[in-house]
Design a protein around this motif. Sequence first.
Motif, PDB file in Angstrom:
ATOM      1  N   HIS A 216      -0.891 -34.568  -1.915  1.00  0.00           N
ATOM      2  CA  HIS A 216       0.400 -34.555  -2.904  1.00  0.00           C
ATOM      3  C   HIS A 216       0.021 -33.974  -4.097  1.00  0.00           C
ATOM      4  O   HIS A 216      -1.071 -34.458  -4.724  1.00  0.00           O
ATOM      5  CB  HIS A 216       0.915 -36.097  -3.132  1.00  0.00           C
ATOM      6  CG  HIS A 216       1.284 -36.856  -1.739  1.00  0.00           C
ATOM      7  ND1 HIS A 216       0.483 -36.904  -0.655  1.00  0.00           N
ATOM      8  CD2 HIS A 216       2.743 -37.141  -1.535  1.00  0.00           C
ATOM      9  CE1 HIS A 216       1.479 -37.368   0.155  1.00  0.00           C
ATOM     10  NE2 HIS A 216       2.529 -37.549  -0.306  1.00  0.00           N
ATOM     11  N   THR A 217       0.554 -32.824  -4.647  1.00  0.00           N
ATOM     12  CA  THR A 217       0.330 -32.237  -5.747  1.00  0.00           C
ATOM     13  C   THR A 217       1.135 -32.187  -6.852  1.00  0.00           C
ATOM     14  O   THR A 217       2.262 -31.639  -6.701  1.00  0.00           O
ATOM     15  CB  THR A 217      -0.226 -30.866  -5.406  1.00  0.00           C
ATOM     16  OG1 THR A 217      -0.876 -30.722  -4.217  1.00  0.00           O
ATOM     17  CG2 THR A 217      -0.678 -30.023  -6.625  1.00  0.00           C
ATOM     18  N   PRO A 218       1.130 -33.098  -7.594  1.00  0.00           N
ATOM     19  CA  PRO A 218       1.906 -33.245  -8.904  1.00  0.00           C
ATOM     20  C   PRO A 218       1.627 -32.159 -10.023  1.00  0.00           C
ATOM     21  O   PRO A 218       0.601 -32.260 -10.516  1.00  0.00           O
ATOM     22  CB  PRO A 218       2.053 -34.706  -9.292  1.00  0.00           C
ATOM     23  CG  PRO A 218       0.430 -35.103  -9.106  1.00  0.00           C
ATOM     24  CD  PRO A 218      -0.040 -34.341  -7.870  1.00  0.00           C
TER      25      PRO A 218
ATOM     26  N   TRP B  67       2.981 -31.352 -14.120  1.00  0.00           N
ATOM     27  CA  TRP B  67       3.802 -31.886 -15.196  1.00  0.00           C
ATOM     28  C   TRP B  67       3.509 -31.336 -16.490  1.00  0.00           C
ATOM     29  O   TRP B  67       2.478 -31.595 -16.765  1.00  0.00           O
ATOM     30  CB  TRP B  67       4.122 -33.467 -15.228  1.00  0.00           C
ATOM     31  CG  TRP B  67       5.170 -34.019 -16.064  1.00  0.00           C
ATOM     32  CD1 TRP B  67       6.073 -33.371 -16.505  1.00  0.00           C
ATOM     33  CD2 TRP B  67       4.774 -35.108 -16.899  1.00  0.00           C
ATOM     34  NE1 TRP B  67       7.010 -34.059 -17.566  1.00  0.00           N
ATOM     35  CE2 TRP B  67       6.176 -35.468 -17.729  1.00  0.00           C
ATOM     36  CE3 TRP B  67       3.832 -36.113 -16.990  1.00  0.00           C
ATOM     37  CZ2 TRP B  67       6.090 -36.514 -18.518  1.00  0.00           C
ATOM     38  CZ3 TRP B  67       4.204 -37.249 -17.724  1.00  0.00           C
ATOM     39  CH2 TRP B  67       5.437 -37.173 -18.562  1.00  0.00           C
TER      40      TRP B  67
ATOM     41  N   LEU C  34       6.312 -30.434  -7.966  1.00  0.00           N
ATOM     42  CA  LEU C  34       5.699 -31.333  -7.033  1.00  0.00           C
ATOM     43  C   LEU C  34       5.659 -30.873  -5.880  1.00  0.00           C
ATOM     44  O   LEU C  34       6.706 -30.030  -5.337  1.00  0.00           O
ATOM     45  CB  LEU C  34       6.498 -32.612  -6.828  1.00  0.00           C
ATOM     46  CG  LEU C  34       6.813 -33.436  -8.320  1.00  0.00           C
ATOM     47  CD1 LEU C  34       7.697 -34.466  -8.054  1.00  0.00           C
ATOM     48  CD2 LEU C  34       5.552 -33.836  -8.830  1.00  0.00           C
ATOM     49  N   GLU C  35       4.495 -30.732  -4.941  1.00  0.00           N
ATOM     50  CA  GLU C  35       4.609 -30.162  -3.733  1.00  0.00           C
ATOM     51  C   GLU C  35       3.505 -30.817  -2.805  1.00  0.00           C
ATOM     52  O   GLU C  35       2.885 -31.683  -3.357  1.00  0.00           O
ATOM     53  CB  GLU C  35       3.964 -28.733  -3.647  1.00  0.00           C
ATOM     54  CG  GLU C  35       2.704 -28.529  -4.465  1.00  0.00           C
ATOM     55  CD  GLU C  35       2.226 -26.939  -4.471  1.00  0.00           C
ATOM     56  OE1 GLU C  35       0.971 -27.155  -4.610  1.00  0.00           O
ATOM     57  OE2 GLU C  35       3.015 -25.950  -4.717  1.00  0.00           O
TER      58      GLU C  35
ATOM     59  N   TYR D 203       4.630 -33.391  -0.533  1.00  0.00           N
ATOM     60  CA  TYR D 203       5.084 -34.401  -0.384  1.00  0.00           C
ATOM     61  C   TYR D 203       5.692 -34.626   1.157  1.00  0.00           C
ATOM     62  O   TYR D 203       5.826 -33.707   1.769  1.00  0.00           O
ATOM     63  CB  TYR D 203       5.933 -34.879  -1.319  1.00  0.00           C
ATOM     64  CG  TYR D 203       5.339 -35.330  -2.636  1.00  0.00           C
ATOM     65  CD1 TYR D 203       5.066 -36.658  -2.999  1.00  0.00           C
ATOM     66  CD2 TYR D 203       4.831 -34.394  -3.347  1.00  0.00           C
ATOM     67  CE1 TYR D 203       4.512 -37.004  -4.181  1.00  0.00           C
ATOM     68  CE2 TYR D 203       4.347 -34.783  -4.746  1.00  0.00           C
ATOM     69  CZ  TYR D 203       4.211 -36.190  -4.963  1.00  0.00           C
ATOM     70  OH  TYR D 203       3.442 -36.429  -6.221  1.00  0.00           O
TER      71      TYR D 203
ATOM     72  N   ASN E   5      11.500 -39.470  -1.295  1.00  0.00           N
ATOM     73  CA  ASN E   5      10.599 -39.557  -2.638  1.00  0.00           C
ATOM     74  C   ASN E   5      11.488 -39.440  -3.931  1.00  0.00           C
ATOM     75  O   ASN E   5      12.624 -38.918  -3.776  1.00  0.00           O
ATOM     76  CB  ASN E   5       9.780 -38.648  -2.397  1.00  0.00           C
ATOM     77  CG  ASN E   5       8.784 -38.440  -1.200  1.00  0.00           C
ATOM     78  OD1 ASN E   5       7.814 -39.404  -1.070  1.00  0.00           O
ATOM     79  ND2 ASN E   5       8.810 -37.408  -0.566  1.00  0.00           N
TER      80      ASN E   5
ATOM     81  N   VAL F  23      11.787 -38.897  -8.155  1.00  0.00           N
ATOM     82  CA  VAL F  23      11.398 -38.697  -9.313  1.00  0.00           C
ATOM     83  C   VAL F  23      12.318 -38.853 -10.625  1.00  0.00           C
ATOM     84  O   VAL F  23      13.530 -38.737 -10.246  1.00  0.00           O
ATOM     85  CB  VAL F  23      10.902 -37.070  -9.322  1.00  0.00           C
ATOM     86  CG1 VAL F  23      12.267 -36.304  -9.251  1.00  0.00           C
ATOM     87  CG2 VAL F  23      10.380 -36.621 -10.684  1.00  0.00           C
TER      88      VAL F  23
ATOM     89  N   ILE G 252       6.984 -40.958 -10.311  1.00  0.00           N
ATOM     90  CA  ILE G 252       7.058 -40.527  -8.933  1.00  0.00           C
ATOM     91  C   ILE G 252       6.705 -41.598  -8.021  1.00  0.00           C
ATOM     92  O   ILE G 252       5.885 -42.271  -8.110  1.00  0.00           O
ATOM     93  CB  ILE G 252       6.060 -39.579  -8.958  1.00  0.00           C
ATOM     94  CG1 ILE G 252       6.386 -38.142  -9.859  1.00  0.00           C
ATOM     95  CG2 ILE G 252       6.506 -38.755  -7.514  1.00  0.00           C
ATOM     96  CD1 ILE G 252       5.320 -37.143  -9.835  1.00  0.00           C
TER      97      ILE G 252
ATOM     98  N   ARG H  88       3.207 -41.733  -9.070  1.00  0.00           N
ATOM     99  CA  ARG H  88       2.729 -41.499 -10.502  1.00  0.00           C
ATOM    100  C   ARG H  88       3.560 -42.414 -11.629  1.00  0.00           C
ATOM    101  O   ARG H  88       4.857 -42.575 -11.370  1.00  0.00           O
ATOM    102  CB  ARG H  88       2.793 -40.261 -10.753  1.00  0.00           C
ATOM    103  CG  ARG H  88       1.688 -39.213  -9.996  1.00  0.00           C
ATOM    104  CD  ARG H  88       0.527 -39.547 -10.401  1.00  0.00           C
ATOM    105  NE  ARG H  88      -0.605 -38.532  -9.892  1.00  0.00           N
ATOM    106  CZ  ARG H  88      -1.321 -38.777  -8.731  1.00  0.00           C
ATOM    107  NH1 ARG H  88      -1.218 -40.130  -8.233  1.00  0.00           N
ATOM    108  NH2 ARG H  88      -1.953 -37.901  -8.074  1.00  0.00           N
TER     109      ARG H  88
END
Length: 192
Positions: free
Chosen positions: A35-37, A39, A50-51, A53, A59, A61, A98, A108
């Motif tokens: 999971h790649t956040p 911000w 975000l990608e 997921y 999910n 946010v 998140i 997160r």
Amino acid sequence: MTAIRQRWHRSAAVATGAAALLGTGMFVASPASAHTPGWEADCYTTSIHLENYNDQVTNTVKITAGDKTLVDEKFGRAFDKKVDLPKHTSPLDLHLVIKAGDDDKFSRDEHKQSPVCEESPSPSPSPSDSSEAPAPSEKPSSAAPAPNGGGDDLAETGASSATPMIAGAAGVVLVAGAGLVVVARKRRSAQD
């Protein structure tokens, strides 16, 4: 069968078995997508990207600025949004939450500070000699046409998620083939 041949058979069997287990491990563990956040915040906006997921679960946010909620949405595989911040005269506390539906370790809860924008003084209006108002335009200006496409259903680019599995299978076949070649050569040399 001689002791040397038995050792070689045993060694080849162990090597082939190890290669098979290693290959099976590659099949099972390869498609681990993280999971790649992402911000960011500046004095005017905050953007979230975000990608990777899990789109099979829900999910969420949520972004708040002080006591004002800026974003509170559900998303699937990816989420990308840029939001204008309210005007502020002191640093603004931003809070990102998140909730990943598949596992809490991907969730997160982070804080950032948005600095105060240093605004340049706006130019004061200059006196005008004419007292006439400008004539209205006969055609109203039209907004630019919206681009086609967009949305979350775009094609994925880059490496396929099957690439590691294909590479793992190729590695297993290569190692097993090498083991068979070694066994065949040893068998031929022992017979001669």
